[in-house]
Scaffold this motif. Sequence first.
Motif, PDB file in Angstrom:
ATOM      1  N   ASP A  55     -25.265  27.730  -3.556  1.00 12.36           N
ATOM      2  CA  ASP A  55     -24.109  27.043  -4.161  1.00 12.36           C
ATOM      3  C   ASP A  55     -23.943  27.431  -5.635  1.00 12.36           C
ATOM      4  OD1 ASP A  55     -23.471  25.746  -1.791  1.00 12.36           O
ATOM      5  OD2 ASP A  55     -24.761  24.034  -2.253  1.00 12.36           O
ATOM      6  N   ASP A  56     -24.065  28.716  -5.920  1.00 14.00           N
ATOM      7  CA  ASP A  56     -23.899  29.278  -7.264  1.00 14.00           C
ATOM      8  C   ASP A  56     -24.974  28.846  -8.255  1.00 14.00           C
ATOM      9  OD1 ASP A  56     -21.633  30.711  -6.525  1.00 14.00           O
ATOM     10  OD2 ASP A  56     -20.288  29.064  -7.045  1.00 14.00           O
ATOM     11  N   GLU A  57     -26.025  28.183  -7.787  1.00 18.78           N
ATOM     12  CA  GLU A  57     -27.118  27.757  -8.662  1.00 18.78           C
ATOM     13  C   GLU A  57     -28.360  28.594  -8.375  1.00 18.78           C
ATOM     14  OE1 GLU A  57     -26.972  25.485 -11.137  1.00 18.78           O
ATOM     15  OE2 GLU A  57     -24.839  25.244 -10.684  1.00 18.78           O
ATOM     16  N   GLN A  58     -29.042  28.990  -9.438  1.00 23.36           N
ATOM     17  CA  GLN A  58     -30.281  29.742  -9.322  1.00 23.36           C
ATOM     18  C   GLN A  58     -31.373  28.796  -8.832  1.00 23.36           C
ATOM     19  OE1 GLN A  58     -30.830  32.815 -12.378  1.00 23.36           O
ATOM     20  NE2 GLN A  58     -32.663  31.706 -12.930  1.00 23.36           N
ATOM     21  N   VAL A  59     -32.113  29.189  -7.766  1.00 26.81           N
ATOM     22  CA  VAL A  59     -33.157  28.341  -7.209  1.00 26.81           C
ATOM     23  C   VAL A  59     -34.434  29.145  -6.998  1.00 26.81           C
ATOM     24  CG1 VAL A  59     -31.521  26.800  -6.047  1.00 26.81           C
ATOM     25  CG2 VAL A  59     -32.438  28.762  -4.821  1.00 26.81           C
ATOM     26  N   GLY A  60     -35.524  28.444  -6.804  1.00 31.02           N
ATOM     27  CA  GLY A  60     -36.800  29.096  -6.551  1.00 31.02           C
ATOM     28  C   GLY A  60     -37.385  29.677  -7.827  1.00 31.02           C
ATOM     29  N   VAL A  61     -38.231  30.672  -7.626  1.00 24.89           N
ATOM     30  CA  VAL A  61     -38.900  31.306  -8.761  1.00 24.89           C
ATOM     31  C   VAL A  61     -38.528  32.780  -8.816  1.00 24.89           C
ATOM     32  CG1 VAL A  61     -40.835  29.689  -8.789  1.00 24.89           C
ATOM     33  CG2 VAL A  61     -40.987  31.756  -7.413  1.00 24.89           C
ATOM     34  N   GLN A  62     -38.775  33.379  -9.957  1.00 19.92           N
ATOM     35  CA  GLN A  62     -38.457  34.784 -10.173  1.00 19.92           C
ATOM     36  C   GLN A  62     -39.273  35.673  -9.240  1.00 19.92           C
ATOM     37  OE1 GLN A  62     -38.679  36.270 -14.271  1.00 19.92           O
ATOM     38  NE2 GLN A  62     -39.768  38.055 -13.464  1.00 19.92           N
ATOM     39  N   SER A  63     -38.621  36.704  -8.729  1.00 20.16           N
ATOM     40  CA  SER A  63     -39.331  37.691  -7.909  1.00 20.16           C
ATOM     41  C   SER A  63     -40.266  38.514  -8.784  1.00 20.16           C
ATOM     42  CB  SER A  63     -38.331  38.626  -7.231  1.00 20.16           C
ATOM     43  OG  SER A  63     -37.748  39.506  -8.188  1.00 20.16           O
ATOM     44  N   ASP A  64     -41.113  39.282  -8.149  1.00 21.05           N
ATOM     45  CA  ASP A  64     -41.894  40.267  -8.892  1.00 21.05           C
ATOM     46  C   ASP A  64     -40.930  41.317  -9.438  1.00 21.05           C
ATOM     47  OD1 ASP A  64     -44.298  39.028  -8.243  1.00 21.05           O
ATOM     48  OD2 ASP A  64     -44.653  40.293  -6.501  1.00 21.05           O
ATOM     49  N   VAL A  65     -41.343  41.986 -10.478  1.00 21.73           N
ATOM     50  CA  VAL A  65     -40.536  43.067 -11.049  1.00 21.73           C
ATOM     51  C   VAL A  65     -40.759  44.326 -10.209  1.00 21.73           C
ATOM     52  CG1 VAL A  65     -40.188  44.546 -13.071  1.00 21.73           C
ATOM     53  CG2 VAL A  65     -40.596  42.089 -13.363  1.00 21.73           C
ATOM     54  N   ALA A  66     -39.654  44.959  -9.816  1.00 24.43           N
ATOM     55  CA  ALA A  66     -39.718  46.210  -9.046  1.00 24.43           C
ATOM     56  C   ALA A  66     -39.068  47.293  -9.889  1.00 24.43           C
ATOM     57  CB  ALA A  66     -38.978  46.059  -7.727  1.00 24.43           C
ATOM     58  N   GLY A  67     -39.705  48.462  -9.946  1.00 25.18           N
ATOM     59  CA  GLY A  67     -39.177  49.517 -10.799  1.00 25.18           C
ATOM     60  C   GLY A  67     -39.091  50.856 -10.106  1.00 25.18           C
ATOM     61  N   ILE A  68     -38.317  51.761 -10.737  1.00 21.32           N
ATOM     62  CA  ILE A  68     -38.140  53.105 -10.217  1.00 21.32           C
ATOM     63  C   ILE A  68     -37.684  54.014 -11.364  1.00 21.32           C
ATOM     64  CG2 ILE A  68     -35.711  52.868  -9.551  1.00 21.32           C
ATOM     65  CD1 ILE A  68     -36.538  54.352  -6.920  1.00 21.32           C
ATOM     66  N   SER A  69     -38.008  55.297 -11.283  1.00 21.23           N
ATOM     67  CA  SER A  69     -37.500  56.267 -12.250  1.00 21.23           C
ATOM     68  C   SER A  69     -36.236  56.894 -11.697  1.00 21.23           C
ATOM     69  CB  SER A  69     -38.543  57.366 -12.515  1.00 21.23           C
ATOM     70  OG  SER A  69     -39.630  56.820 -13.216  1.00 21.23           O
TER      71      SER A  69
END
Length: 111
Positions: A96-110
């Motif tokens: 419903d347009d609201e941020q919920v839960g917790v942050q994901s792990d950071v995923a990276g790429i070159s």
Amino acid sequence: NSAYTNTIGEDLGIVAEQDTTVLTAPELTVTLEGGNPVIKFVKSISDGIRLYSRRGPETAFTFLAVDTRSPYIDTRPNETPGTAEKREYYAFYIVDDEQVGVQSDVAGISV
């Protein structure tokens, strides 16, 4: 019937069982396709994700997009054309347009 309960309705298949899924953190997978980072995620019972990114020399993550269908394709050009740069992403679920839960792990790429 005064003896009717939701359990009876579930047994008869006329009442759906409640979804007890709890949204925690989205899992991101980042691959490179055609020179663009492709960020895949599982939507689960959420409406989508709010995606944040940091690229190249940036020191802070900034809001990138809201996405309701996986995958998200990052089509931004590199900050210095012809030079490889590292891109990192994290996300939160949205409901419903609201941020919920917790942050994901950071995923990276070159790129």
